[in-house]
Enzyme design. Structure first.
Site, mmCIF file in Angstrom:
data_model
loop_
_atom_site.group_PDB
_atom_site.id
_atom_site.type_symbol
_atom_site.label_atom_id
_atom_site.label_comp_id
_atom_site.label_asym_id
_atom_site.label_seq_id
_atom_site.Cartn_x
_atom_site.Cartn_y
_atom_site.Cartn_z
ATOM 1 C CG ASP A 49 1.304 -5.187 5.838
ATOM 2 O OD1 ASP A 49 2.274 -5.302 5.062
ATOM 3 O OD2 ASP A 49 0.192 -4.721 5.496
ATOM 4 N N GLY A 93 5.118 -7.469 -7.060
ATOM 5 C CA GLY A 93 4.165 -6.976 -6.072
ATOM 6 C C GLY A 93 4.716 -5.880 -5.186
ATOM 7 C CG HIS A 136 8.725 -3.704 2.645
ATOM 8 N ND1 HIS A 136 8.948 -2.768 1.658
ATOM 9 C CD2 HIS A 136 7.687 -4.464 2.217
ATOM 10 C CE1 HIS A 136 8.092 -2.949 0.690
ATOM 11 N NE2 HIS A 136 7.313 -3.984 0.985
HETATM 12 P P1 5GP Z 1 4.893 -4.488 -0.931
HETATM 13 O O1 5GP Z 1 3.619 -4.509 -1.754
HETATM 14 O O2 5GP Z 1 5.748 -3.283 -1.319
HETATM 15 O O3 5GP Z 1 5.672 -5.764 -0.910
HETATM 16 O O4 5GP Z 1 4.443 -4.306 0.559
HETATM 17 C C1 5GP Z 1 4.016 -3.085 1.090
HETATM 18 C C2 5GP Z 1 3.254 -3.399 2.344
HETATM 19 O O5 5GP Z 1 3.150 -2.230 3.097
HETATM 20 C C3 5GP Z 1 1.841 -3.904 2.083
HETATM 21 O O6 5GP Z 1 1.677 -5.204 2.647
HETATM 22 C C4 5GP Z 1 0.964 -2.858 2.741
HETATM 23 O O7 5GP Z 1 -0.170 -3.411 3.377
HETATM 24 C C5 5GP Z 1 1.903 -2.213 3.722
HETATM 25 N N1 5GP Z 1 1.611 -0.811 4.000
HETATM 26 C C6 5GP Z 1 1.315 0.140 3.075
HETATM 27 N N2 5GP Z 1 1.146 1.328 3.703
HETATM 28 C C7 5GP Z 1 1.345 1.108 5.029
HETATM 29 C C8 5GP Z 1 1.309 1.954 6.172
HETATM 30 O O8 5GP Z 1 1.063 3.160 6.103
HETATM 31 N N3 5GP Z 1 1.545 1.375 7.380
HETATM 32 C C9 5GP Z 1 1.840 0.038 7.486
HETATM 33 N N4 5GP Z 1 2.067 -0.428 8.733
HETATM 34 N N5 5GP Z 1 1.885 -0.784 6.424
HETATM 35 C C10 5GP Z 1 1.651 -0.258 5.216
#
Ligand code: 5GP
Ligand code: ZN
Length: 118
Positions: free
Chosen positions: A36, A97, A104
């Site tokens: 992440d 969230g 993922h």
């Molecule tokens: P969600 O909020 O959808 O559960 O999680 C999305 C996750 O993707 C977040 O923890 C965020 O830090 C991560 N994330 C967002 N953009 C990127 C990126 O460009 N690269 C990586 N490796 N992680 C990302």
């Protein structure tokens, strides 16, 4: 692979395709694991199917075998990097969230965690 389900506007599809950089931990036939970008624990890896599915419910219905591969990969990474104890989180829907709508699993470990999550 040519038969992959992709969404041209999806951030994680671009990572899967190698069009955006990521710190890849494991690259398997159906699933990819990468760190992440904004880690919330010493271990914070995202495990994703290479095919685009919006969330874990969609993936479970469309391709349960790949969901199982995701869980097994996350478990193995946690065994390698965090002593085998981990939290696996699939935020599902904006109010939970979820901000990236390519399913993922967050594999979090390496520290004590509170309950319930915020
Ligand atoms: P969600 O909020 O959808 O559960 O999680 C999305 C996750 O993707 C977040 O923890 C965020 O830090 C991560 N994330 C967002 N953009 C990127 C990126 O460009 N690269 C990586 N490796 N992680 C990302
Ligand atoms: Zn996608």
């Amino acid at each position: 692979m040519s038969n992959r389900i992709t969404d041209p506007d999806c951030l994680f599809c671009k990572i899967v395709a190698g069009q955006l950089p990521a710190n890849v931990v494991a690259d398997e036939e159906k699933v990819l694991a990468f760190r992440d970008i904004d880690p919330k624990a010493p271990l914070h890896v995202l495990v994703v199917p290479k095919d685009h599915h919006a969330d874990v419910t969609t993936l479970a219905h469309a391709d349960g075998a790949t969901l199982a591969e995701l869980v097994k990969l996350g478990s193995r990474i946690a065994a390698d990097e965090a002593g085998g104890e981990f939290r696996l989180v699939f935020n599902t829907g904006p109010s939970s969230g979820q901000s990236v709508f390519h399913v993922h699993g967050h594999v979090l470990g390496g520290r004590d965690m509170g309950w319930p999550p915020g």
